[in-house]
Design a protein around this motif. Structure first.
Motif, PDB file in Angstrom:
ATOM      1  N   LYS A  36       0.833  -1.201   0.000  1.00  0.00           N
ATOM      2  CA  LYS A  36       0.000   0.000   0.000  1.00  0.00           C
ATOM      3  C   LYS A  36       0.868   1.252   0.000  1.00  0.00           C
ATOM      4  CE  LYS A  36      -3.876   2.329   0.677  1.00  0.00           C
ATOM      5  NZ  LYS A  36      -4.906   2.441  -0.334  1.00  0.00           N
ATOM      6  N   ILE A  47       0.770   5.010  -2.567  1.00  0.00           N
ATOM      7  CA  ILE A  47       0.283   6.264  -1.985  1.00  0.00           C
ATOM      8  C   ILE A  47       1.205   7.426  -2.341  1.00  0.00           C
ATOM      9  CG2 ILE A  47      -0.066   7.481   0.197  1.00  0.00           C
ATOM     10  CD1 ILE A  47      -1.150   4.947   1.330  1.00  0.00           C
ATOM     11  N   GLU A  48       0.587   8.541  -2.680  1.00  0.00           N
ATOM     12  CA  GLU A  48       1.332   9.768  -2.942  1.00  0.00           C
ATOM     13  C   GLU A  48       1.723  10.386  -1.596  1.00  0.00           C
ATOM     14  OE1 GLU A  48       3.153  12.554  -5.350  1.00  0.00           O
ATOM     15  OE2 GLU A  48       2.122  10.733  -5.985  1.00  0.00           O
ATOM     16  N   ILE A  65       2.642  13.099   1.310  1.00  0.00           N
ATOM     17  CA  ILE A  65       2.225  14.464   1.623  1.00  0.00           C
ATOM     18  C   ILE A  65       3.337  15.430   1.226  1.00  0.00           C
ATOM     19  CG2 ILE A  65       1.596  16.028   3.511  1.00  0.00           C
ATOM     20  CD1 ILE A  65      -0.547  13.956   2.962  1.00  0.00           C
ATOM     21  N   TYR A  68       1.504  11.259  11.302  1.00  0.00           N
ATOM     22  CA  TYR A  68       2.253  11.196  10.045  1.00  0.00           C
ATOM     23  C   TYR A  68       3.499  10.371  10.292  1.00  0.00           C
ATOM     24  CZ  TYR A  68      -0.699  15.138   8.772  1.00  0.00           C
ATOM     25  OH  TYR A  68      -1.784  15.937   8.505  1.00  0.00           O
ATOM     26  N   TYR A 110       4.266  10.693   4.946  1.00  0.00           N
ATOM     27  CA  TYR A 110       2.956  10.115   4.644  1.00  0.00           C
ATOM     28  C   TYR A 110       1.983  10.397   5.779  1.00  0.00           C
ATOM     29  CZ  TYR A 110       5.626   7.440   1.231  1.00  0.00           C
ATOM     30  OH  TYR A 110       6.455   7.078   0.211  1.00  0.00           O
ATOM     31  N   SER A 111       0.711  10.461   5.442  1.00  0.00           N
ATOM     32  CA  SER A 111      -0.342  10.664   6.426  1.00  0.00           C
ATOM     33  C   SER A 111      -1.016   9.329   6.752  1.00  0.00           C
ATOM     34  CB  SER A 111      -1.393  11.620   5.877  1.00  0.00           C
ATOM     35  OG  SER A 111      -2.537  11.643   6.686  1.00  0.00           O
ATOM     36  N   ASP A 159      -4.282   8.299   4.691  1.00  0.00           N
ATOM     37  CA  ASP A 159      -4.222   7.616   3.410  1.00  0.00           C
ATOM     38  C   ASP A 159      -4.257   6.082   3.542  1.00  0.00           C
ATOM     39  OD1 ASP A 159      -4.064  10.022   2.026  1.00  0.00           O
ATOM     40  OD2 ASP A 159      -1.881  10.073   2.194  1.00  0.00           O
ATOM     41  N   TYR A 193      -9.260   2.851   5.919  1.00  0.00           N
ATOM     42  CA  TYR A 193     -10.457   2.634   5.107  1.00  0.00           C
ATOM     43  C   TYR A 193     -11.625   2.289   5.984  1.00  0.00           C
ATOM     44  CZ  TYR A 193      -7.437   2.436   1.049  1.00  0.00           C
ATOM     45  OH  TYR A 193      -6.551   2.738   0.077  1.00  0.00           O
TER      46      TYR A 193
END
Length: 118
Positions: A54, A58-59, A61, A103, A111-112, A115, A118
């Motif tokens: 995963k 993910i992009e 932050i 983060y 990264y946060s 993200d 879910y």
């Protein structure tokens, strides 16, 4: 990472870590100063692999993240060159991140936790 949440946790000694929880399979992993993957169950091993898969999708932050100033709130260096930051002022190590929360930095990116949940 369907039905998964990543949450920070403050230990009794005041340091912080985080847990990766999969509510569908009822498996969790604590991500702290040391992680002993050799002691993982089969389910934990799968969850561990899904976490890193995963992360690749993910992009971040902030790309090429570097600490511009000492972080003013809770932070801790964890295993695997991961550094965890918790903020109530939407700032991580001198960078404005736009929202309070947790983060982590890994591989020169920030990264946060949002993200991953879910």
């Amino acid at each position: 990472m369907k039905n998964c949440k990543i949450k920070p946790y403050k230990k009794k000694d005041g340091t912080i870590m985080f847990y990766i929880n999969d509510y569908e399979t009822k498996v969790s992993i604590g991500f702290g100063e040391r992680i002993y993957t050799s002691k993982f169950t089969k389910g934990q091993g799968k969850l561990w692999g899904r976490f890193w898969d995963k992360l690749e999708t993910i992009e971040p932050i902030i790309k090429n993240f570097k600490e511009l100033a000492p972080h003013k709130e809770l932070s801790n260096t964890l295993d695997r060159d991961v550094k965890l930051y918790v903020t109530n002022i939407a700032e991580v190590a001198g960078h404005s991140v736009g929202a309070d929360g947790a983060y982590f930095s890994y591989g020169n990116n920030l990264y946060s936790f949002f993200d991953f949940n879910y």
